[in-house]
Scaffold this motif. Structure first.
Motif, PDB file in Angstrom:
ATOM      1  N   ALA A 145      45.790  30.013  61.166  1.00 48.21           N
ATOM      2  CA  ALA A 145      46.596  30.668  62.203  1.00 48.21           C
ATOM      3  C   ALA A 145      47.974  30.028  62.291  1.00 48.21           C
ATOM      4  O   ALA A 145      48.116  28.806  62.232  1.00 48.21           O
ATOM      5  N   SER A 146      48.989  30.863  62.409  1.00 53.36           N
ATOM      6  CA  SER A 146      50.356  30.387  62.619  1.00 53.36           C
ATOM      7  C   SER A 146      51.072  31.382  63.516  1.00 53.36           C
ATOM      8  O   SER A 146      50.623  32.517  63.681  1.00 53.36           O
ATOM      9  N   CYS A 147      52.160  30.964  64.112  1.00 59.08           N
ATOM     10  CA  CYS A 147      52.897  31.884  64.975  1.00 59.08           C
ATOM     11  C   CYS A 147      54.388  31.579  64.941  1.00 59.08           C
ATOM     12  O   CYS A 147      54.805  30.476  64.580  1.00 59.08           O
ATOM     13  N   GLU A 148      55.141  32.577  65.286  1.00 63.51           N
ATOM     14  CA  GLU A 148      56.601  32.482  65.310  1.00 63.51           C
ATOM     15  C   GLU A 148      57.081  33.324  66.488  1.00 63.51           C
ATOM     16  O   GLU A 148      56.593  34.435  66.713  1.00 63.51           O
ATOM     17  N   THR A 149      58.025  32.798  67.253  1.00 60.16           N
ATOM     18  CA  THR A 149      58.599  33.552  68.370  1.00 60.16           C
ATOM     19  C   THR A 149      60.086  33.736  68.130  1.00 60.16           C
ATOM     20  O   THR A 149      60.780  32.791  67.744  1.00 60.16           O
ATOM     21  N   VAL A 150      60.571  34.959  68.326  1.00 56.53           N
ATOM     22  CA  VAL A 150      61.993  35.237  68.169  1.00 56.53           C
ATOM     23  C   VAL A 150      62.511  35.947  69.408  1.00 56.53           C
ATOM     24  O   VAL A 150      61.762  36.624  70.125  1.00 56.53           O
ATOM     25  N   THR A 151      63.797  35.801  69.670  1.00 61.41           N
ATOM     26  CA  THR A 151      64.420  36.488  70.805  1.00 61.41           C
ATOM     27  C   THR A 151      64.593  37.961  70.479  1.00 61.41           C
ATOM     28  O   THR A 151      64.613  38.347  69.296  1.00 61.41           O
ATOM     29  N   PRO A 152      64.737  38.791  71.484  1.00 61.28           N
ATOM     30  CA  PRO A 152      65.003  40.215  71.211  1.00 61.28           C
ATOM     31  C   PRO A 152      66.237  40.413  70.324  1.00 61.28           C
ATOM     32  O   PRO A 152      66.220  41.257  69.423  1.00 61.28           O
ATOM     33  N   GLU A 153      67.275  39.609  70.555  1.00 62.43           N
ATOM     34  CA  GLU A 153      68.499  39.740  69.766  1.00 62.43           C
ATOM     35  C   GLU A 153      68.248  39.392  68.298  1.00 62.43           C
ATOM     36  O   GLU A 153      68.730  40.078  67.385  1.00 62.43           O
ATOM     37  N   ALA A 162      60.305  44.990  76.459  1.00 59.23           N
ATOM     38  CA  ALA A 162      58.859  45.139  76.622  1.00 59.23           C
ATOM     39  C   ALA A 162      58.364  46.498  76.136  1.00 59.23           C
ATOM     40  O   ALA A 162      57.170  46.676  75.852  1.00 59.23           O
ATOM     41  N   ASP A 163      59.283  47.461  76.002  1.00 60.07           N
ATOM     42  CA  ASP A 163      58.908  48.817  75.589  1.00 60.07           C
ATOM     43  C   ASP A 163      59.378  49.146  74.170  1.00 60.07           C
ATOM     44  O   ASP A 163      59.365  50.305  73.766  1.00 60.07           O
ATOM     45  N   TRP A 164      59.786  48.142  73.410  1.00 57.44           N
ATOM     46  CA  TRP A 164      60.286  48.400  72.059  1.00 57.44           C
ATOM     47  C   TRP A 164      59.186  48.669  71.050  1.00 57.44           C
ATOM     48  O   TRP A 164      59.430  49.264  70.002  1.00 57.44           O
ATOM     49  N   LEU A 165      57.969  48.200  71.305  1.00 57.18           N
ATOM     50  CA  LEU A 165      56.917  48.243  70.295  1.00 57.18           C
ATOM     51  C   LEU A 165      56.018  49.464  70.431  1.00 57.18           C
ATOM     52  O   LEU A 165      55.553  49.792  71.524  1.00 57.18           O
ATOM     53  N   ALA A 214      49.274  39.803  57.804  1.00 60.73           N
ATOM     54  CA  ALA A 214      48.255  40.057  58.837  1.00 60.73           C
ATOM     55  C   ALA A 214      48.840  39.563  60.156  1.00 60.73           C
ATOM     56  O   ALA A 214      48.684  38.398  60.535  1.00 60.73           O
ATOM     57  N   ILE A 215      49.544  40.449  60.835  1.00 63.33           N
ATOM     58  CA  ILE A 215      50.396  40.079  61.976  1.00 63.33           C
ATOM     59  C   ILE A 215      49.994  40.861  63.215  1.00 63.33           C
ATOM     60  O   ILE A 215      49.770  42.076  63.163  1.00 63.33           O
ATOM     61  N   ARG A 216      49.918  40.149  64.331  1.00 62.10           N
ATOM     62  CA  ARG A 216      49.828  40.790  65.652  1.00 62.10           C
ATOM     63  C   ARG A 216      51.150  40.508  66.358  1.00 62.10           C
ATOM     64  O   ARG A 216      51.491  39.351  66.605  1.00 62.10           O
ATOM     65  N   LEU A 217      51.896  41.563  66.659  1.00 59.93           N
ATOM     66  CA  LEU A 217      53.216  41.415  67.275  1.00 59.93           C
ATOM     67  C   LEU A 217      53.152  41.846  68.730  1.00 59.93           C
ATOM     68  O   LEU A 217      52.734  42.964  69.044  1.00 59.93           O
ATOM     69  N   THR A 218      53.553  40.945  69.620  1.00 56.87           N
ATOM     70  CA  THR A 218      53.536  41.235  71.059  1.00 56.87           C
ATOM     71  C   THR A 218      54.834  40.737  71.698  1.00 56.87           C
ATOM     72  O   THR A 218      55.544  39.893  71.133  1.00 56.87           O
ATOM     73  N   TYR A 219      55.117  41.273  72.887  1.00 58.03           N
ATOM     74  CA  TYR A 219      56.263  40.799  73.673  1.00 58.03           C
ATOM     75  C   TYR A 219      55.732  39.963  74.824  1.00 58.03           C
ATOM     76  O   TYR A 219      54.949  40.447  75.642  1.00 58.03           O
ATOM     77  N   GLU A 220      56.116  38.692  74.840  1.00 56.02           N
ATOM     78  CA  GLU A 220      55.611  37.780  75.865  1.00 56.02           C
ATOM     79  C   GLU A 220      56.700  36.818  76.304  1.00 56.02           C
ATOM     80  O   GLU A 220      57.414  36.254  75.466  1.00 56.02           O
ATOM     81  N   ASN A 221      56.808  36.640  77.609  1.00 57.42           N
ATOM     82  CA  ASN A 221      57.717  35.630  78.181  1.00 57.42           C
ATOM     83  C   ASN A 221      59.135  35.724  77.641  1.00 57.42           C
ATOM     84  O   ASN A 221      59.773  34.719  77.321  1.00 57.42           O
ATOM     85  N   GLY A 222      59.616  36.956  77.507  1.00 56.95           N
ATOM     86  CA  GLY A 222      61.003  37.159  77.104  1.00 56.95           C
ATOM     87  C   GLY A 222      61.261  37.096  75.610  1.00 56.95           C
ATOM     88  O   GLY A 222      62.422  37.170  75.172  1.00 56.95           O
ATOM     89  N   GLY A 223      60.215  36.945  74.786  1.00 55.87           N
ATOM     90  CA  GLY A 223      60.390  36.888  73.338  1.00 55.87           C
ATOM     91  C   GLY A 223      59.313  37.663  72.608  1.00 55.87           C
ATOM     92  O   GLY A 223      58.306  38.081  73.208  1.00 55.87           O
ATOM     93  N   PHE A 224      59.511  37.862  71.322  1.00 56.00           N
ATOM     94  CA  PHE A 224      58.522  38.558  70.491  1.00 56.00           C
ATOM     95  C   PHE A 224      57.714  37.527  69.713  1.00 56.00           C
ATOM     96  O   PHE A 224      58.267  36.710  68.977  1.00 56.00           O
TER      97      PHE A 224
END
Length: 267
Positions: A145-153, A170-173, A209-219
Motif C-alpha cells: 500500500a502507498s498513497c499520494e496527496t495532491v492539491t486541487p491546483e 469535492a464534486d470533480w470526481l 490500482a488506484i482509489r482516488l478520493t477528495y479528503e481534507n482539501g486534497g486529492f
C-alpha cells in the motif's frame, strides 16, 4: 559480450531481492531467461538495439545489476548472495516456459494488488497465459500500500484540465470503474476521462490500482501493489515459496496453461 548465463544472473539480481527464497529466485530466473528468449525471437528488427536483441538498459527491458553494482549494494553479503542467485540461474538455464511450443512473454512485476492483471487490460493484447490469478500473499508485502496527496491546483496542472466554473473540488470526481484485479479503468475528473495508467504516469504512482478520493482539501491517491501487475508477482512468488511451493508450481500458478520445456539452443 555477456553470455546468456551472465546476463540472466545480472537480470535476476536487478529484479528480485537476493534475500528471497531459492525457489522464488529460480522462478524469477526462469521467467527472465524465457523473456530474453522471447525477445530474441521478436526483437530482431529493433533499430534502437543496433543489431542486438536485448539490452542491459533496465528502463527498457528487465532489471539489470552489474557485478560491480552488486558488490556495492550487497557489501559483505556479496559472495553469499551472488552464489545464491547463480545457483538459481544454473538450475533453470537449460529450460524455458512455453505455450504451444514457443517461449512465452514471461511478464513479471514486484507486487500485485492481490490478483494479477490480464495482458489485455494493460497492453490491449490478450494472451491465454497472462490472465487474472490470485496472489493473496502480496497483501502482506511491506510495499503493498502507498498513497499520494495532491492539491486541487496540482491535480489540474498535472492533467492539463480546467475545472468547470463554480464546481467545488469535492464534486470533480465521477464514478470510477475497475477491472477484476483492481486496476482503475476509468474515472472522470472535471468531466474528462482518465485511466489508472494515465494517473500513474502523471503522479509517479506505484501502480494503476488506484482509489482516488477528495479528503481534507486534497486529492488522495490510495495505491495497491507495485508494477503493471501482469504475470508473475515477485513478492507473491516468494510468499508461495515460503509456503513450500517449488519453482515449477509457482510458474504453473502465474502462467496457467504453460509448460516448462528444455531449450534446445541454450545460449
Amino acid at each position: 559480450t555477456l553470455s546468456m548465463r551472465e546476463y540472466i544472473i545480472c537480470a535476476v539480481a536487478g529484479e528480485m531481492p537476493a534475500v528471497y527464497e531459492p525457489e522464488a529466485l529460480k522462478a524469477q530466473a526462469l521467467a527472465s531467461v524465457t523473456l530474453t528468449r522471447y525477445m530474441k525471437r521478436h526483437n530482431k528488427n529493433n533499430a534502437a538495439l543496433s543489431g542486438a536483441v536485448i539490452s542491459t538498459d533496465a528502463t527498457q527491458y528487465q532489471g539489470y545489476l552489474s557485478v560491480a553494482e552488486m558488490r556495492a549494494r550487497w557489501g559483505d553479503n556479496f559472495d553469499a548472495y551472488y552464489q545464491k542467485i547463480r545457483d538459481a540461474v544454473d538450475a533453470v538455464l537449460p529450460l524455458q516456459i512455453t505455450y504451444a511450443g514457443e517461449p512465452i512473454l514471461a511478464a513479471f512485476h514486484a507486487v500485485s494488488p492481490g490478483m494479477t492483471e490480464t495482458s489485455e487490460t494493460v497492453w490491449n493484447k490478450a494472451l491465454p497465459y497472462l490472465v487474472n490469478r490470485e496472489s493473496e500473499g502480496d497483501k502482506l508485502s511491506p510495499g503493498y500500500a502507498s498513497c499520494e496527496t495532491v492539491t486541487p491546483e496540482a491535480l489540474l496542472e498535472a492533467l492539463s484540465i480546467t475545472a468547470p466554473e463554480g464546481l467545488a473540488p469535492a464534486d470533480w470526481l465521477g464514478e470510477p470503474t475497475y477491472s477484476e484485479a483492481g486496476t482503475l479503468l476509468e474515472i472522470e475528473i472535471c468531466g474528462a476521462p482518465f485511466t489508472g495508467f494515465r494517473l500513474r504516469e502523471a503522479f509517479s504512482l506505484r501502480s494503476a490500482a488506484i482509489r482516488l478520493t477528495y479528503e481534507n482539501g486534497g486529492f488522495l491517491f490510495a495505491v495497491s501493489g507495485y508494477g503493471h501487475g501482469v504475470g508473475l508477482s515477485q513478492y507473491g512468488a516468494d510468499y508461495y515459496a515460503r509456503q513450500g511451493m517449488d519453482y515449477a508450481e509457482i510458474i504453473a500458478h502465474y502462467y496457467p496453461g504453460t509448460e516448462i520445456k528444455p531449450a534446445f539452443a541454450v545460449g
